[in-house]
Scaffold this active site. Structure first.
Site, short mmCIF file in Angstrom:
data_model
loop_
_atom_site.label_atom_id
_atom_site.label_comp_id
_atom_site.label_asym_id
_atom_site.label_seq_id
_atom_site.Cartn_x
_atom_site.Cartn_y
_atom_site.Cartn_z
N HIS A 367 0.82 -1.22 0.00
CA HIS A 367 0.00 0.00 0.00
C HIS A 367 0.85 1.26 0.00
O HIS A 367 0.53 2.24 -0.66
CB HIS A 367 -0.93 0.01 1.21
CG HIS A 367 -1.63 -1.28 1.39
ND1 HIS A 367 -2.11 -1.74 2.57
CD2 HIS A 367 -1.90 -2.25 0.49
CE1 HIS A 367 -2.65 -2.92 2.40
NE2 HIS A 367 -2.52 -3.25 1.15
N ARG A 474 -9.71 3.76 -7.89
CA ARG A 474 -9.63 2.61 -6.97
C ARG A 474 -10.20 3.02 -5.61
O ARG A 474 -9.47 3.57 -4.79
CB ARG A 474 -8.18 2.17 -6.81
CG ARG A 474 -7.54 1.57 -8.05
CD ARG A 474 -6.09 1.18 -7.75
NE ARG A 474 -5.54 0.24 -8.71
CZ ARG A 474 -4.65 0.57 -9.65
NH1 ARG A 474 -4.23 1.81 -9.77
NH2 ARG A 474 -4.18 -0.36 -10.48
N ARG A 510 -14.53 2.27 -9.35
CA ARG A 510 -14.54 0.81 -9.24
C ARG A 510 -14.99 0.46 -7.82
O ARG A 510 -14.47 1.04 -6.86
CB ARG A 510 -13.14 0.25 -9.49
CG ARG A 510 -13.09 -1.24 -9.21
CD ARG A 510 -11.77 -1.84 -9.58
NE ARG A 510 -10.74 -1.52 -8.60
CZ ARG A 510 -9.48 -1.89 -8.73
NH1 ARG A 510 -9.09 -2.53 -9.80
NH2 ARG A 510 -8.61 -1.60 -7.80
N GLU A 609 -10.62 -9.11 -15.80
CA GLU A 609 -9.31 -9.45 -15.24
C GLU A 609 -9.22 -10.91 -14.81
O GLU A 609 -8.24 -11.32 -14.21
CB GLU A 609 -8.95 -8.50 -14.08
CG GLU A 609 -10.03 -8.24 -13.06
CD GLU A 609 -9.63 -7.15 -12.04
OE1 GLU A 609 -8.49 -6.66 -12.08
OE2 GLU A 609 -10.48 -6.83 -11.20
N ASN A 632 -3.20 -6.13 -15.10
CA ASN A 632 -2.32 -6.64 -14.05
C ASN A 632 -2.81 -8.00 -13.57
O ASN A 632 -2.06 -8.97 -13.50
CB ASN A 632 -2.29 -5.70 -12.84
CG ASN A 632 -1.91 -4.28 -13.22
OD1 ASN A 632 -1.32 -4.06 -14.26
ND2 ASN A 632 -2.25 -3.32 -12.37
N ASP A 633 -4.09 -8.05 -13.23
CA ASP A 633 -4.64 -9.31 -12.76
C ASP A 633 -4.84 -10.29 -13.91
O ASP A 633 -4.58 -11.48 -13.77
CB ASP A 633 -5.96 -9.08 -12.02
CG ASP A 633 -5.72 -8.70 -10.57
OD1 ASP A 633 -4.88 -9.36 -9.93
OD2 ASP A 633 -6.36 -7.75 -10.07
N ARG A 643 1.69 -11.47 -9.33
CA ARG A 643 2.14 -10.13 -9.72
C ARG A 643 2.99 -9.47 -8.65
O ARG A 643 3.76 -8.55 -8.93
CB ARG A 643 0.94 -9.24 -10.06
CG ARG A 643 -0.03 -9.06 -8.91
CD ARG A 643 -1.33 -8.41 -9.35
NE ARG A 643 -1.30 -6.96 -9.17
CZ ARG A 643 -2.37 -6.18 -9.28
NH1 ARG A 643 -3.55 -6.72 -9.58
NH2 ARG A 643 -2.28 -4.90 -9.09
N CYS A 680 -6.79 -0.47 -18.30
CA CYS A 680 -6.33 0.39 -17.20
C CYS A 680 -5.23 -0.25 -16.35
O CYS A 680 -4.92 0.23 -15.28
CB CYS A 680 -7.51 0.80 -16.32
SG CYS A 680 -8.31 -0.58 -15.51
C1 PEP Z 1 -5.53 -4.57 -12.77
O1 PEP Z 1 -5.67 -5.65 -12.19
O2 PEP Z 1 -4.91 -4.43 -13.84
C2 PEP Z 1 -6.05 -3.33 -12.19
C3 PEP Z 1 -6.07 -2.22 -12.88
O3 PEP Z 1 -6.52 -3.37 -10.91
P1 PEP Z 1 -5.58 -3.47 -9.63
O4 PEP Z 1 -4.18 -3.20 -10.06
O5 PEP Z 1 -6.10 -2.47 -8.67
O6 PEP Z 1 -5.80 -4.88 -9.19
MG MG Z 2 -7.08 -5.89 -10.59
#
Ligand code: PEP
Ligand code: MG
Length: 755
Positions: A367, A474, A510, A609, A632-633, A643, A680
């Site tokens: 965080h 977020r 979100r 995701e 990312n996910d 990740r 994103c």
């Molecule tokens: C993602 O998973 O790409 C995303 C944008 O959400 P977060 O990074 O908050 O999981």
């Molecule tokens: Mg995510």
């Protein structure tokens, strides 16, 4: 067993007198060695000081040839003195010459001596030199003599730390205490910062080393230990770890040490030898830190760290809680150095004075990292031992791009980085000039660039960067930095402020994405084997509808009279979207029934995701108003790479044909259904990756504010049609060339795309 030592307490008292005399450093050291030799009944007493070049130089001696002072020297690891420095441990030998490490220094005339006792001069676990006594006879020194010598070494350590010895160092030979260090660690938040160390947990400086009254000091120690035990016991009993920001296992370790007789006995012994209670704790702590710095086993290091923290608490208990570090004493160019810290703690500092953050722990998705990125503060994590090696006020450089940290850098390194900072500033200025230029490729394709946000501090970037909206807000960040659950009114206030600040530009909220690695300290978390694939995000929201309902209610109220765009994270089945949508509709009815104003329009979407959605795209795009790809996910689950795990996170290429085909499939199906899609995840903010995304058909990207300039510069110099024509055939099954990244680099070079 006890020697006929004249008494360590007497020695310390004499030392105090010598320390107070108005004489220069050399005279003081000369007097100290005479005093020690007399007290331990040794023919020789010598002080070696560690220089920045790793050489131990003889600084004073009683008994050896005086001519050798500032002449005789050994490297760390060389001879007995070098061995003590290398291992930070005493050496007690009746027959020194028989020891395999013995090295004879002819200029000192030490051949006449047989027995040898040497101890490291330690401060905060660092070895600053070595203190030695020698005798002609073959004798083993008593335990209390070893203790007395270690205690004396502490006093010398303070002289070194106070900078007194710099004055008598030979020109060009700095002391080790001021040695530069370079760390290659993990970059967490991009940017370069030059500044001075601020220790997040300031070291309490024990200045009163020598006790007046030993019984009184023992009493003080007992009282402090009782209070310490009580506070740990009551924290454990209350189960309220959120308040102290600590976890149960750490507290359990604290409790174990706080009741450890061995640890306490060592401290008591140091008091009996004449130290004040706090100096005694520091002495034992320093020995232990020296062990910690040598320890490679991660579990033991962790436990030694816990003991180190506990010693710190005990010293504070003894000296009263002094708080430095507040905004008043923060330098203009502060670089915060900590073992670890919470996001809220970082936010407590005066943002305008912080140039960087350096952590011994800290991961790319922790965080504090997210907040550092949001604030544009360069950060580096996994920097081993930085807290022990850095002193408040030391010059330090943080490079969040490369993960490098330079502590006490040499002037050429400083100059190079100052140039790097100027260069970056010039580039930033260029990007700022692009702010109001259209976001259109060379061949006229319009690309919507949005920004990711999560805190109110992000919002000013919206106008500064020229983003057309917030593509991902977020909402969990507000929850992560709070110390207790934000109430409906808190949430509503935050969303209202966000929409006000956005000033008519669209904001895609979100819903809460907690669980997994996003832990709320005040929410009882359950232990999960695989938290990333566990009870998180919308799963939690649907199972605990109270949470989601409150958030939706707050959003509906905040967006009254405007548009509300809301998407749900971690959707794995279309049915989950239906359930979430029903919840929103019920809340909307509820609001209307109670006479609340409602949004003019509501658009609901999903984050894509989880790979299972790739096989439900037709159904999905029939029901959602929009979608956003959380790459990312999606990549984490697509390739089965955690990740947050630096060992594997970079193992596979996000620009590999498999993942690109998946991303292309989404944008193609969405296009057929006329559903807008944005991407994103982090890759949207990397120019080469963003170029590839445009090449496969993406027309909307959302990224961190700092990435907007570089991505816009890239796309304004790109011919998107030409790229697609060359890239798409490579994604056909059976194409012989899988090296898409290399192809993209070549293309950018040939076509003069600004990367
Ligand atoms: C993602 O998973 O790409 C995303 C944008 O959400 P977060 O990074 O908050 O999981
Ligand atoms: Mg995510």
């Amino acid at each position: 067993m006890r020697s006929n030592l004249a008494g360590p307490r007497l020695l310390l008292r004499r030392l105090r007198e010598v320390m107070a005399e108005p004489i220069n450093a050399q005279e003081r050291l000369d007097k100290i060695v005479v005093l020690i030799a007399a007290n331990v009944v040794a023919e020789v007493c010598s002080v070696y000081i560690l220089r920045a070049d790793g050489v131990l130089e003889l600084y004073a001696t009683e008994g050896l040839n005086r001519e050798a002072v500032h002449q005789a020297s050994l490297r760390v690891g060389q001879g007995l003195v070098g061995l003590i420095a290398a291992e930070a441990r005493p050496l007690n030998l009746p027959n020194a010459r028989a020891h395999p490490a013995f090295a004879y220094l002819p200029e000192t005339g030490e051949e006449a001596y047989n027995s040898f006792l040497g101890v490291p001069i330690l401060r905060a676990g660092r070895t600053l030199g070595v203190l030695v006594v020698q005798n002609k006879s073959h004798r083993t020194y008593y335990e209390d003599e070893v203790e007395a010598l270690q205690t004396t070494a502490m006093v010398i350590a303070e002289m070194v730390a106070a900078g007194e010895l710099e004055a008598i160092a030979k020109p060009g030979t700095g002391l080790d205490l001021s040695r530069p260090f370079r760390f290659s660690a993990v970059g967490l938040a991009d940017g370069v910062g030059l500044g001075h160390v601020v220790l997040h947990e300031p070291r309490v400086v024990v200045t009163n080393l020598i006790a007046e009254d030993t019984d009184h000091e023992t009493g003080r120690l007992e009282g402090a230990i009782d209070r310490l035990r009580l506070s740990i016991d009551s924290l454990l009993a209350s189960g309220d770890f959120a308040q102290s920001g600590e976890h149960r296992d750490v507290l359990e370790a604290y409790r174990m040490f706080a009741y450890d007789r061995g640890w306490i006995r060592k401290i008591e012994e140091a008091i009996r030898n004449g130290l004040t209670a706090e100096a005694a704790v520091e002495k034992v702590q320093s020995d232990m830190r020296a062990r910690m710095l040598r320890q490679t086993d991660p579990y033991l290091r962790e436990r030694l760290h816990d003991l180190d923290d506990l010693a710190h608490r005990l010293i504070r208990e003894l000296m009263g809680r002094q708080h430095s570090g507040g905004a008043g004493s923060l330098p203009q160019d502060a670089i915060i150095v900590a073992r670890n810290m919470g996001a809220a703690e970082l936010l407590d500092y005066d943002r305008d004075r912080i140039r960087g953050v350096v952590l011994e722990e800290g991961g790319p998705t922790s965080h504090v990292t997210i907040v550092a990125r949001a604030l544009g503060i360069p950060a580096v994590g996994q920097v081993q031992d930085i807290v022990s090696l850095a002193d408040a006020g030391d010059a330090i450089i943080v490079d969040g791009g490369t993960g490098e940290v330079h502590l006490r850098p040499a002037s050429d390194v400083q100059d190079a980085y100052a140039e790097k900072v100027r260069f970056r500033a010039r580039r930033q200025a260029q990007f700022r000039r692009l702010r109001n230029k259209p976001s259109v490729t060379k061949d006229g394709v319009e690309i919507a660039l949005q920004m990711n946000a999560g805190l109110l501090v992000d919002l000013p970037h919206l106008s500064e960067s020229g983003a057309v909206g917030v593509g991902l807000f977020r909402t969990e960040l507000q929850f992560m930095v709070a110390s207790s659950f934000p109430r409906l009114s808190d949430q509503q206030a935050q969303y209202t402020q966000v929409l006000d600040a956005a000033d008519g530009k669209p904001v895609t909220f979100r819903s809460l994405d907690i669980g997994g690695d996003k832990v709320l300290p005040y929410l009882r978390s359950i232990q999960e084997e695989n938290p990333a694939m566990g009870w998180r995000a919308l799963r939690l929201g649907l199972d605990r509808p109270g949470l989601l309902r409150t958030q939706v209610r707050a959003l509906l109220r905040a967006a009254a009279g405007r548009e509300l765009k809301l998407m749900f994270p971690m959707v794995s089945e279309v049915s989950e979207f239906h359930r979430a949508k029903e919840l929103v509709e019920r809340e909307l009815k509820h609001a209307r029934r109670h006479g609340h104003d409602v949004p003019d329009s509501i658009r609901l979407g999903v984050m894509i995701e989880v790979p299972s959605l790739l096989f439900q795209l037709e159904e999905l795009f029939q029901v959602v108003d929009f979608a956003s790809i959380g790459s990312n996910d999606l990549f984490q689950f697509f390739c089965a790479v955690d990740r947050g795990n630096t060992r594997v996170a970079d193992r596979y290429d996000t620009l590999g044909p498999g993942f690109l085909r998946a991303l292309k499939l989404i944008v193609d199906v969405a296009g057929r259904h006329h559903v807008p899609v944005t991407l994103c995840g982090e890759i949207a903010g990397k120019p080469l990756e963003a170029m590839a995304l445009i090449g496969i058909g993406y027309r909307s990207l959302s990224m961190s504010p700092a990435s907007l300039g570089p991505v816009k510069a890239m796309l304004r110099s790109l011919d998107a049609g030409r790229l697609s024509a060359r890239l798409l055939p490579r994604l056909d099954h059976g194409h012989p060339d899988h090296e898409i990244r290399a192809f993209l680099r070549r293309f950018a070079e040939e076509q003069d795309v600004a990367l």
